[in-house]
Design a protein around this motif. Structure first.
Motif, PDB file in Angstrom:
ATOM      1  N   LEU A   1       0.799  -1.216   0.000  1.00 22.23           N
ATOM      2  CA  LEU A   1       0.000   0.000   0.000  1.00 22.23           C
ATOM      3  C   LEU A   1       0.838   1.276   0.000  1.00 22.23           C
ATOM      4  O   LEU A   1       0.362   2.329  -0.412  1.00 22.23           O
ATOM      5  CB  LEU A   1      -0.951   0.015   1.202  1.00 22.23           C
ATOM      6  CG  LEU A   1      -2.068  -1.033   1.194  1.00 22.23           C
ATOM      7  CD1 LEU A   1      -2.856  -0.973   2.495  1.00 22.23           C
ATOM      8  CD2 LEU A   1      -2.993  -0.837  -0.002  1.00 22.23           C
ATOM      9  N   PHE A   2       2.078   1.213   0.479  1.00 22.66           N
ATOM     10  CA  PHE A   2       2.840   2.468   0.534  1.00 22.66           C
ATOM     11  C   PHE A   2       4.203   2.404  -0.151  1.00 22.66           C
ATOM     12  O   PHE A   2       4.807   3.457  -0.400  1.00 22.66           O
ATOM     13  CB  PHE A   2       2.987   2.969   1.982  1.00 22.66           C
ATOM     14  CG  PHE A   2       3.936   2.211   2.848  1.00 22.66           C
ATOM     15  CD1 PHE A   2       5.278   2.576   2.924  1.00 22.66           C
ATOM     16  CD2 PHE A   2       3.509   1.138   3.625  1.00 22.66           C
ATOM     17  CE1 PHE A   2       6.156   1.887   3.744  1.00 22.66           C
ATOM     18  CE2 PHE A   2       4.379   0.453   4.453  1.00 22.66           C
ATOM     19  CZ  PHE A   2       5.710   0.826   4.508  1.00 22.66           C
TER      20      PHE A   2
ATOM     21  N   ASP B   1       6.795   1.322  -3.482  1.00 25.15           N
ATOM     22  CA  ASP B   1       6.666   1.329  -4.938  1.00 25.15           C
ATOM     23  C   ASP B   1       6.249  -0.057  -5.423  1.00 25.15           C
ATOM     24  O   ASP B   1       6.138  -1.003  -4.637  1.00 25.15           O
ATOM     25  CB  ASP B   1       7.991   1.738  -5.581  1.00 25.15           C
ATOM     26  CG  ASP B   1       9.086   0.728  -5.302  1.00 25.15           C
ATOM     27  OD1 ASP B   1       9.630   0.156  -6.257  1.00 25.15           O
ATOM     28  OD2 ASP B   1       9.397   0.483  -4.113  1.00 25.15           O
TER      29      ASP B   1
ATOM     30  N   SER C   1       9.129  10.526  -9.775  1.00 23.26           N
ATOM     31  CA  SER C   1       8.200   9.679  -9.034  1.00 23.26           C
ATOM     32  C   SER C   1       8.965   8.681  -8.175  1.00 23.26           C
ATOM     33  O   SER C   1      10.131   8.366  -8.442  1.00 23.26           O
ATOM     34  CB  SER C   1       7.274   8.934  -9.997  1.00 23.26           C
ATOM     35  OG  SER C   1       7.996   7.921 -10.685  1.00 23.26           O
TER      36      SER C   1
ATOM     37  N   ASP D   1       8.480   5.451  -7.925  1.00 22.19           N
ATOM     38  CA  ASP D   1       8.818   4.244  -8.682  1.00 22.19           C
ATOM     39  C   ASP D   1      10.040   4.456  -9.566  1.00 22.19           C
ATOM     40  O   ASP D   1      10.916   3.591  -9.633  1.00 22.19           O
ATOM     41  CB  ASP D   1       7.618   3.809  -9.529  1.00 22.19           C
ATOM     42  CG  ASP D   1       6.561   3.106  -8.691  1.00 22.19           C
ATOM     43  OD1 ASP D   1       6.457   1.881  -8.765  1.00 22.19           O
ATOM     44  OD2 ASP D   1       5.854   3.792  -7.931  1.00 22.19           O
TER      45      ASP D   1
ATOM     46  N   ALA E   1       7.270  10.365   0.534  1.00 20.93           N
ATOM     47  CA  ALA E   1       6.391   9.659  -0.402  1.00 20.93           C
ATOM     48  C   ALA E   1       5.718   8.471   0.271  1.00 20.93           C
ATOM     49  O   ALA E   1       4.521   8.220   0.073  1.00 20.93           O
ATOM     50  CB  ALA E   1       7.192   9.203  -1.619  1.00 20.93           C
ATOM     51  N   TRP E   2       6.450   7.716   1.086  1.00 18.74           N
ATOM     52  CA  TRP E   2       5.854   6.586   1.800  1.00 18.74           C
ATOM     53  C   TRP E   2       4.745   7.050   2.738  1.00 18.74           C
ATOM     54  O   TRP E   2       3.680   6.432   2.803  1.00 18.74           O
ATOM     55  CB  TRP E   2       6.929   5.865   2.614  1.00 18.74           C
ATOM     56  CG  TRP E   2       7.891   5.055   1.812  1.00 18.74           C
ATOM     57  CD1 TRP E   2       7.788   4.728   0.479  1.00 18.74           C
ATOM     58  CD2 TRP E   2       9.117   4.463   2.269  1.00 18.74           C
ATOM     59  NE1 TRP E   2       8.871   3.969   0.094  1.00 18.74           N
ATOM     60  CE2 TRP E   2       9.691   3.791   1.167  1.00 18.74           C
ATOM     61  CE3 TRP E   2       9.764   4.439   3.501  1.00 18.74           C
ATOM     62  CZ2 TRP E   2      10.899   3.096   1.274  1.00 18.74           C
ATOM     63  CZ3 TRP E   2      10.959   3.757   3.614  1.00 18.74           C
ATOM     64  CH2 TRP E   2      11.530   3.095   2.509  1.00 18.74           C
ATOM     65  N   ARG E   3       4.981   8.137   3.471  1.00 20.73           N
ATOM     66  CA  ARG E   3       3.981   8.601   4.432  1.00 20.73           C
ATOM     67  C   ARG E   3       2.725   9.091   3.718  1.00 20.73           C
ATOM     68  O   ARG E   3       1.602   8.840   4.164  1.00 20.73           O
ATOM     69  CB  ARG E   3       4.568   9.708   5.321  1.00 20.73           C
ATOM     70  CG  ARG E   3       3.622  10.176   6.422  1.00 20.73           C
ATOM     71  CD  ARG E   3       4.381  10.861   7.545  1.00 20.73           C
ATOM     72  NE  ARG E   3       5.071  12.051   7.106  1.00 20.73           N
ATOM     73  CZ  ARG E   3       4.613  13.298   7.285  1.00 20.73           C
ATOM     74  NH1 ARG E   3       3.465  13.503   7.893  1.00 20.73           N
ATOM     75  NH2 ARG E   3       5.317  14.329   6.875  1.00 20.73           N
ATOM     76  N   GLU E   4       2.909   9.770   2.604  1.00 16.06           N
ATOM     77  CA  GLU E   4       1.743  10.226   1.838  1.00 16.06           C
ATOM     78  C   GLU E   4       0.925   9.037   1.350  1.00 16.06           C
ATOM     79  O   GLU E   4      -0.313   9.047   1.429  1.00 16.06           O
ATOM     80  CB  GLU E   4       2.202  11.082   0.651  1.00 16.06           C
ATOM     81  CG  GLU E   4       2.737  12.447   1.060  1.00 16.06           C
ATOM     82  CD  GLU E   4       3.369  13.201  -0.094  1.00 16.06           C
ATOM     83  OE1 GLU E   4       3.578  12.575  -1.178  1.00 16.06           O
ATOM     84  OE2 GLU E   4       3.663  14.403   0.058  1.00 16.06           O
ATOM     85  N   ARG E   5       1.586   8.016   0.857  1.00 15.15           N
ATOM     86  CA  ARG E   5       0.878   6.822   0.389  1.00 15.15           C
ATOM     87  C   ARG E   5       0.230   6.078   1.551  1.00 15.15           C
ATOM     88  O   ARG E   5      -0.887   5.573   1.434  1.00 15.15           O
ATOM     89  CB  ARG E   5       1.856   5.902  -0.355  1.00 15.15           C
ATOM     90  CG  ARG E   5       2.352   6.460  -1.682  1.00 15.15           C
ATOM     91  CD  ARG E   5       3.371   5.534  -2.327  1.00 15.15           C
ATOM     92  NE  ARG E   5       3.746   6.004  -3.657  1.00 15.15           N
ATOM     93  CZ  ARG E   5       4.041   5.200  -4.673  1.00 15.15           C
ATOM     94  NH1 ARG E   5       4.016   3.883  -4.519  1.00 15.15           N
ATOM     95  NH2 ARG E   5       4.361   5.691  -5.847  1.00 15.15           N
TER      96      ARG E   5
ATOM     97  N   ALA F   1      -2.858   7.868   2.614  1.00 18.29           N
ATOM     98  CA  ALA F   1      -3.920   7.736   1.607  1.00 18.29           C
ATOM     99  C   ALA F   1      -4.700   6.443   1.788  1.00 18.29           C
ATOM    100  O   ALA F   1      -5.850   6.328   1.347  1.00 18.29           O
ATOM    101  CB  ALA F   1      -3.322   7.802   0.205  1.00 18.29           C
ATOM    102  N   HIS F   2      -4.093   5.459   2.444  1.00 17.08           N
ATOM    103  CA  HIS F   2      -4.738   4.159   2.697  1.00 17.08           C
ATOM    104  C   HIS F   2      -5.009   3.953   4.188  1.00 17.08           C
ATOM    105  O   HIS F   2      -5.134   2.810   4.644  1.00 17.08           O
ATOM    106  CB  HIS F   2      -3.851   3.029   2.164  1.00 17.08           C
ATOM    107  CG  HIS F   2      -3.665   3.044   0.683  1.00 17.08           C
ATOM    108  ND1 HIS F   2      -4.614   2.584  -0.199  1.00 17.08           N
ATOM    109  CD2 HIS F   2      -2.630   3.493  -0.070  1.00 17.08           C
ATOM    110  CE1 HIS F   2      -4.171   2.714  -1.434  1.00 17.08           C
ATOM    111  NE2 HIS F   2      -2.979   3.264  -1.387  1.00 17.08           N
TER     112      HIS F   2
END
Length: 419
Positions: free
Chosen positions: A134-135, A137, A153, A155, A335-339, A342-343
């Motif tokens: 979920l968080f 790439d 990005s 990824d 980026a990990w925390r934002e993802r 989001a979940h």
């Protein structure tokens, strides 16, 4: 304890605007008024006492347990304000004493024989596999990405990291035997098998990662080139042409550094190349944050280079190249925390709200440590004799360009094969 906590925060917060709401109802604002206004509330006298006496541990504990509530802003902004203060000093005699004690016993806390090392790995990496999907790439790279330009990005930056490491490993001919120590979910090893035509052996202590890595190798038709084992690196037999270790050295423990590098020296061929990619600290030796040590990475430690290089020298290895990646991990963690957030609802259904707060605090505090407190990532390239690595670093960019072409060709081939 109310007066002690107010004194603690007045010594820490000199910049920014942070309001503290105490269990008594008293409100006090700290800082110079710059930046966004933030407010936190302490839920009880017990949490007030615990945070005042041991902020290094209890601040994270209180947030996770609901004893500290963010009334304005978010935990990332609060931690950024607290951790970015210039000239920060340990705020109380008790906190100083605890830090000294933790430094004295750090070798015991990081004592990682085989059985304990496996338990430590399982604590973090054998969580529900859906969580990481979920968080992270798409390739599940759970280590610092390599951002080649602003706005790249996650990824693409993780792919760039694998490419950058592969270039430094000098796969100058096919069928070289490569060992991946701490192979995770197999992404680095599969990249080397696919794009560098290497024969890869990966080892991990995580049952979850072991199963997924081998399943991915089968799905991509790479089982003959990439094998992943549930094995301690200390039990691997060599030799190998290339050895890579990405994001694993942080779990070794300071008392095992000589054992680690001696094993690499034992496994590496005389004309071989190895690369260790690890979090490090720009300042001198320290301690693992006690909250992180308890809940996230038991037995782990982020080393200073001054602790690493002597162990390399004593193992008889030569340092061919050192590169420091500065804010790359801060951007990765952002980026990990934002993802992750989001979940948030989905993850709360998998676990509970306490777990969500725990993991959010871990990601946010780690990001701010890289932004404001001297954490970085080092890549140390190792060899056993001179002349194995080219004289200049120009080969890295040249090899990366070649690998980009191979990535494009392999992606096309994989799409056709799946049609």
């Amino acid at each position: 304890m109310e007066r002690l906590l107010l004194r603690v925060l007045s010594r820490i917060v000199r910049r920014g605007s942070l309001t503290l709401i105490l269990p008594s109802g008293h409100r006090e604002t700290f800082g110079d008024g710059s930046g966004p206004p933030l407010a936190i509330r302490i839920a009880s006298k017990d949490w007030e006492r615990r945070i005042a006496l041991d902020p290094e541990f209890e601040f994270g504990e209180a947030y996770m347990e609901g004893g500290l509530v963010i009334e304005q802003g978010d935990i990332g902004e609060v931690l950024a304000t607290l951790m970015s203060q210039v000239g920060y000093q340990v705020p109380s005699f008790t906190a100083k004493s605890l830090m000294k004690l933790r430094f004295m016993v750090r070798r015991l806390a990081q004592f990682n024989p085989r059985e304990r090392a496996q338990r430590n790995v399982a604590h973090h990496y054998d969580l529900d596999g859906r969580l990481y999907s979920l968080f992270l790439d798409a390739d599940r790279q759970y280590s610092c990405a390599y951002f080649e330009h602003e706005g790249q990005s996650l990824d693409d930056a993780q792919l760039a990291k694998k490419r950058h490491i592969a270039a430094k490993l000098l796969f100058d001919r096919p069928d070289l035997n490569a060992l991946d120590i701490g192979c995770g979910w197999g992404g680095m090893g599969l990249y080397l098998a696919e794009n560098a035509a290497a024969n890869v052996t990966g080892v991990t202590l995580s049952q979850e990662q072991h199963g997924i890595a081998n399943a991915r190798a089968r799905e991509r038709g790479l089982s003959e080139r990439a094998e992943f084992r549930l094995q301690d690196y200390r039990d691997v037999a060599g030799p190998f042409d290339r050895i890579v270790s990405v994001g694993m050295f942080e779990h070794v423990g300071i008392g095992h550094y000589e054992e680690y590098f001696s094993k690499i020296a034992d496994l590496l061929k005389d004309d071989g190349v190895a690369l260790v990619h690890s979090i490090g600290r720009s300042e001198g030796p320290g301690i693992t944050n006690p909250w992180i040590a308890k809940y996230i990475f038991p037995g782990g430690y982020i080393p200073a280079l001054s602790e690493v290089l002597p162990a390399i020298e004593r193992a008889g290895l030569l340092v061919a190249d050192v590169e420091i990646l500065r804010l790359h991990y801060a951007e990765t963690l952002k980026a990990w925390r934002e993802r992750f957030l989001a979940h948030e609802e989905e993850i709360e259904r998998m676990y509970d709200s306490r777990f969500v707060r725990m993991f959010e605090f871990y990601l946010a505090s780690s990001e701010m440590a890289f932004r404001h407190q001297g954490m970085m990532v080092f890549q140390i390239q190792l060899a056993k004799r001179e002349g194995v690595v080219p004289l200049t670093r120009s080969y890295i960019a040249e090899t990366e360009a070649d690998l980009r072409g191979k990535e494009r060709r392999n992606r096309i081939g994989l799409r056709l094969a799946g049609e």
